[in-house]
Design a protein around this motif. Structure first.
Motif, PDB file in Angstrom:
ATOM      1  N   ASP A 191     -29.677  -0.766  62.329  1.00 47.41           N
ATOM      2  CA  ASP A 191     -29.511  -0.718  63.774  1.00 47.41           C
ATOM      3  C   ASP A 191     -29.185  -2.088  64.358  1.00 47.41           C
ATOM      4  O   ASP A 191     -28.810  -2.188  65.528  1.00 47.41           O
ATOM      5  CB  ASP A 191     -30.797  -0.165  64.416  1.00 47.41           C
ATOM      6  CG  ASP A 191     -30.606   0.171  65.884  1.00 47.41           C
ATOM      7  OD1 ASP A 191     -29.616   0.874  66.191  1.00 47.41           O
ATOM      8  OD2 ASP A 191     -31.417  -0.278  66.707  1.00 47.41           O
ATOM      9  N   ASN A 192     -29.264  -3.143  63.542  1.00 43.73           N
ATOM     10  CA  ASN A 192     -28.876  -4.490  63.979  1.00 43.73           C
ATOM     11  C   ASN A 192     -27.382  -4.740  63.826  1.00 43.73           C
ATOM     12  O   ASN A 192     -26.933  -5.883  63.878  1.00 43.73           O
ATOM     13  CB  ASN A 192     -29.652  -5.549  63.199  1.00 43.73           C
ATOM     14  CG  ASN A 192     -31.096  -5.673  63.655  1.00 43.73           C
ATOM     15  OD1 ASN A 192     -31.403  -5.408  64.820  1.00 43.73           O
ATOM     16  ND2 ASN A 192     -31.965  -6.068  62.748  1.00 43.73           N
ATOM     17  N   TYR A 193     -26.610  -3.690  63.585  1.00 44.31           N
ATOM     18  CA  TYR A 193     -25.171  -3.874  63.394  1.00 44.31           C
ATOM     19  C   TYR A 193     -24.497  -4.462  64.635  1.00 44.31           C
ATOM     20  O   TYR A 193     -23.369  -4.974  64.560  1.00 44.31           O
ATOM     21  CB  TYR A 193     -24.520  -2.535  63.016  1.00 44.31           C
ATOM     22  CG  TYR A 193     -24.394  -1.546  64.150  1.00 44.31           C
ATOM     23  CD1 TYR A 193     -23.209  -1.417  64.877  1.00 44.31           C
ATOM     24  CD2 TYR A 193     -25.465  -0.731  64.525  1.00 44.31           C
ATOM     25  CE1 TYR A 193     -23.101  -0.517  65.933  1.00 44.31           C
ATOM     26  CE2 TYR A 193     -25.365   0.170  65.569  1.00 44.31           C
ATOM     27  CZ  TYR A 193     -24.187   0.275  66.269  1.00 44.31           C
ATOM     28  OH  TYR A 193     -24.092   1.164  67.311  1.00 44.31           O
ATOM     29  N   SER A 245     -34.400   3.242  60.324  1.00 44.67           N
ATOM     30  CA  SER A 245     -33.631   2.201  61.003  1.00 44.67           C
ATOM     31  C   SER A 245     -33.355   2.552  62.463  1.00 44.67           C
ATOM     32  O   SER A 245     -32.207   2.546  62.922  1.00 44.67           O
ATOM     33  CB  SER A 245     -32.315   1.918  60.271  1.00 44.67           C
ATOM     34  OG  SER A 245     -31.723   0.725  60.741  1.00 44.67           O
ATOM     35  N   ALA A 246     -34.444   2.839  63.197  1.00 46.03           N
ATOM     36  CA  ALA A 246     -34.346   3.145  64.635  1.00 46.03           C
ATOM     37  C   ALA A 246     -33.386   4.288  64.905  1.00 46.03           C
ATOM     38  O   ALA A 246     -32.651   4.300  65.886  1.00 46.03           O
ATOM     39  CB  ALA A 246     -33.940   1.899  65.431  1.00 46.03           C
ATOM     40  N   ASN A 247     -33.385   5.265  63.971  1.00 45.09           N
ATOM     41  CA  ASN A 247     -32.581   6.486  64.071  1.00 45.09           C
ATOM     42  C   ASN A 247     -31.083   6.251  63.867  1.00 45.09           C
ATOM     43  O   ASN A 247     -30.274   7.159  64.043  1.00 45.09           O
ATOM     44  CB  ASN A 247     -32.804   7.211  65.403  1.00 45.09           C
ATOM     45  CG  ASN A 247     -32.821   8.720  65.209  1.00 45.09           C
ATOM     46  OD1 ASN A 247     -33.438   9.218  64.267  1.00 45.09           O
ATOM     47  ND2 ASN A 247     -32.150   9.450  66.086  1.00 45.09           N
ATOM     48  N   GLN A 248     -30.705   5.013  63.466  1.00 42.56           N
ATOM     49  CA  GLN A 248     -29.312   4.785  63.088  1.00 42.56           C
ATOM     50  C   GLN A 248     -28.996   5.541  61.792  1.00 42.56           C
ATOM     51  O   GLN A 248     -27.919   6.087  61.621  1.00 42.56           O
ATOM     52  CB  GLN A 248     -29.045   3.279  62.904  1.00 42.56           C
ATOM     53  CG  GLN A 248     -27.672   2.929  62.373  1.00 42.56           C
ATOM     54  CD  GLN A 248     -26.549   3.218  63.363  1.00 42.56           C
ATOM     55  OE1 GLN A 248     -26.795   3.602  64.504  1.00 42.56           O
ATOM     56  NE2 GLN A 248     -25.319   3.061  62.914  1.00 42.56           N
ATOM     57  N   GLU A 249     -29.964   5.563  60.902  1.00 38.26           N
ATOM     58  CA  GLU A 249     -29.853   6.361  59.671  1.00 38.26           C
ATOM     59  C   GLU A 249     -30.674   7.630  59.909  1.00 38.26           C
ATOM     60  O   GLU A 249     -31.830   7.736  59.514  1.00 38.26           O
ATOM     61  CB  GLU A 249     -30.346   5.550  58.481  1.00 38.26           C
ATOM     62  CG  GLU A 249     -29.484   4.307  58.261  1.00 38.26           C
ATOM     63  CD  GLU A 249     -30.102   3.298  57.317  1.00 38.26           C
ATOM     64  OE1 GLU A 249     -31.231   3.542  56.817  1.00 38.26           O
ATOM     65  OE2 GLU A 249     -29.481   2.253  57.077  1.00 38.26           O
ATOM     66  N   ASP A 250     -30.081   8.572  60.619  1.00 36.09           N
ATOM     67  CA  ASP A 250     -30.825   9.711  61.139  1.00 36.09           C
ATOM     68  C   ASP A 250     -30.946  10.874  60.166  1.00 36.09           C
ATOM     69  O   ASP A 250     -31.721  11.801  60.387  1.00 36.09           O
ATOM     70  CB  ASP A 250     -30.205  10.189  62.458  1.00 36.09           C
ATOM     71  CG  ASP A 250     -28.721  10.482  62.344  1.00 36.09           C
ATOM     72  OD1 ASP A 250     -28.131  10.155  61.294  1.00 36.09           O
ATOM     73  OD2 ASP A 250     -28.149  11.020  63.304  1.00 36.09           O
TER      74      ASP A 250
END
Length: 507
Positions: A62-64, A408-413
């Motif tokens: 999510d830091n992308y 990852s904060a729902n980035q990898e959901d």
């Protein structure tokens, strides 16, 4: 098995296992080195041009959205390795760790990942000198953490064993004359990302599952004789009515294994119908073999694939960065889940044959195959072990690939959970080896009681091979070592080789 394997393009499953399990040396073909150098040159140019590239000039997960300065590229790669080394629990087996490193060499050596040749050459050197990182094996949703523990050693951190001695990463490297690397742009990400661990473990599992499944036919043939089965159930006309090649193949295997068996010829019409553990062997074994065949195919396809993200695509002179989801392990995960179910089917029918052999009420043989029932317990407890292993396999059969927990904060959901599926398949294959070894031990003991009746040439060869390592149980003893001896025969393919000297190649 090959002594040296040269990595060039695609790698076969047999050669993969030769390196991971049997210690074959790894070398790089000139074309391999050329691909890696060309890919690396693109990454270095992209860095100079300050292109926005995930994991190279941005943060991870999510830091992308966080842009990283070119001057911080090295620190970024070091940080991902250190921060991601968080798996826990019991350590992975040495052959599994070797398999993961090998899969990194295979995948990253395709020329689409931008890793330096020096980094891959260090992994090759450590494989060839027997250095094995200490890798906790629990706590991965698909990749990242176990691979990070391995990458620590390349940095001179973490822990590794050398000649059985556990050392710090730096000491392990220097013991073999190597020095740590400083990861350049993208290298830390490439070494922790992707389908490398899932494919590596899945490859070992698929190989072992296919090997032990072949031995299930051998064990069933010996049990057919021990239980005086009716070979009419193997009639090719019957099986031709089913359009399943594997079922027909198993029926042909059993017919060849039982060819010229005096026992089977005499007892052919003894019962109108046998229990399903004998009568439905072609159907059940065949169905399992189909699943395992599919799994081997998918694993081999993944062995030949690029599972990295982002991909450094050499488009013309400029090249291009492609970001997507090739790191997802669902292909292998789904097949690994299917493998566990297929192995559980093979185990349940094997255990039922074992139970019939030790149960004097059904077999007509001495109770528990003991020479003096009552005073001696014979193989009573071996059936307990087989039954317990069957229940353990059923517990493993819950499909891991259907499950997910966002990260990852729902980035990898939607994570693949393929790592769990692959490790379950690897463990399941090991359990089936023991179940089949127990059936073979019981069948060999049962055939001893049928003397002077002669088994067929193929089953007789198996019986002699088992007896060369495990004597007839004239009295109770600790049977643990006997189970282990036959299990090693299965793992090494010894029994199959002896059979095929008589039958020719089985299907």
């Amino acid at each position: 098995m090959a002594d040296t394997v040269v990595l060039d393009t695609d790698l076969t499953l047999d050669r993969f296992v030769a390196i991971a399990r049997h210690g074959a040396r790894v070398e790089f073909a000139p074309s391999y080195a050329d691909r890696v150098r060309k890919s690396r040159s693109l990454v270095e140019r992209f860095l100079l041009e300050n292109r926005l590239i995930y994991g190279v000039t941005t943060g991870f997960g999510d830091n992308y959205t966080e842009v990283i300065a070119a001057d911080d590229a090295v620190e970024l790669q070091r940080n991902i390795v250190r921060s991601h080394a968080v798996s826990v629990g019991a350590c992975l087996e040495e052959e599994v760790v070797r398999a993961i490193w090998l899969m990194e060499l295979v995948g990253l050596g395709k020329g689409f990942s931008g890793v330096r040749l020096e980094t891959l050459d260090l992994i090759r050197h450590l494989l060839n000198t027997g250095v094995c990182p200490r890798v906790p094996g629990e706590g991965s949703v698909g990749y990242l953490a176990p691979e990070a523990h391995m990458a620590l050693v390349l940095m001179g951190e973490g822990q590794a064993t050398v000649d059985g001695e556990l050392l710090g990463g730096l000491d392990a490297l220097r013991r073999t004359g190597a020095e740590p690397v400083v990861f350049g742009a993208k290298e830390g990400l490439a070494l922790t990302n992707g389908t490398h661990s899932v494919t590596a473990i899945g490859a070992l599992a698929a190989y072992d599952a296919d090997r032990v499944a072949r031995h299930c036919d051998l064990a069933a043939a010996m049990s057919f004789e021990a239980l005086k089965g009716n070979t009419r159930a193997l009639d090719p006309r019957l099986h031709a009515l089913k359009r399943h090649a594997e079922q027909n193949g198993v029926a042909r295997n059993l017919s060849r294994l039982l060819h010229n068996s005096v026992i089977c010829a005499r007892d052919r019409g003894n019962r109108l119908q046998d229990p399903l553990g004998l009568r439905a062997v072609p159907q059940m074994h065949g169905a399992a073999r189909r699943v395992l065949k599919n799994a081997v195919q998918v694993v081999c396809e993944e062995l030949c694939s690029v599972g990295d993200n982002p991909v450094i695509y050499p488009e013309g002179e400029d090249g291009e960065v492609l970001t997507g989801g090739n790191f997802d392990g669902t292909y292998v995960g789904l097949q690994a889940d299917s493998v566990v179910n297929a192995l559980a089917v093979l185990a349940k029918i094997s255990e039922r044959r074992t139970d019939r052999m030790v149960n004097g009420h059904f077999s007509g043989l001495p109770a528990f195959l003991a020479a003096q029932p009552g005073l001696h317990n014979g193989y009573m407890m071996l059936q307990y072990t087989a039954a317990a292993l069957c229940m353990e396999l059923r517990a493993l059969a819950w499909p891991a690939s259907a499950d997910t927990v966002p990260t990852s904060a729902n980035q990898e959901d939607a994570v693949s959970n393929a790592y769990l599926a692959a490790t379950k398949a690897y463990r399941a294959a090991g359990k089936l080896h023991y179940v089949v070894a127990i059936e073979l031990l019981c069948a060999a003991q049962a055939l001893d009681f049928l003397v002077p009746d002669r088994p067929g040439p193929a089953t007789g060869a198996m019986h002699r091979t088992i007896r060369a390592a495990v004597p007839t149980a004239e009295a109770d003893r600790a049977f643990h070592a006997d189970i282990g001896s036959v299990r090693e025969m299965i793992r090494a393919g010894t029994l199959l080789a002896e059979c095929e000297k008589v039958t020719g190649p089985l299907e």
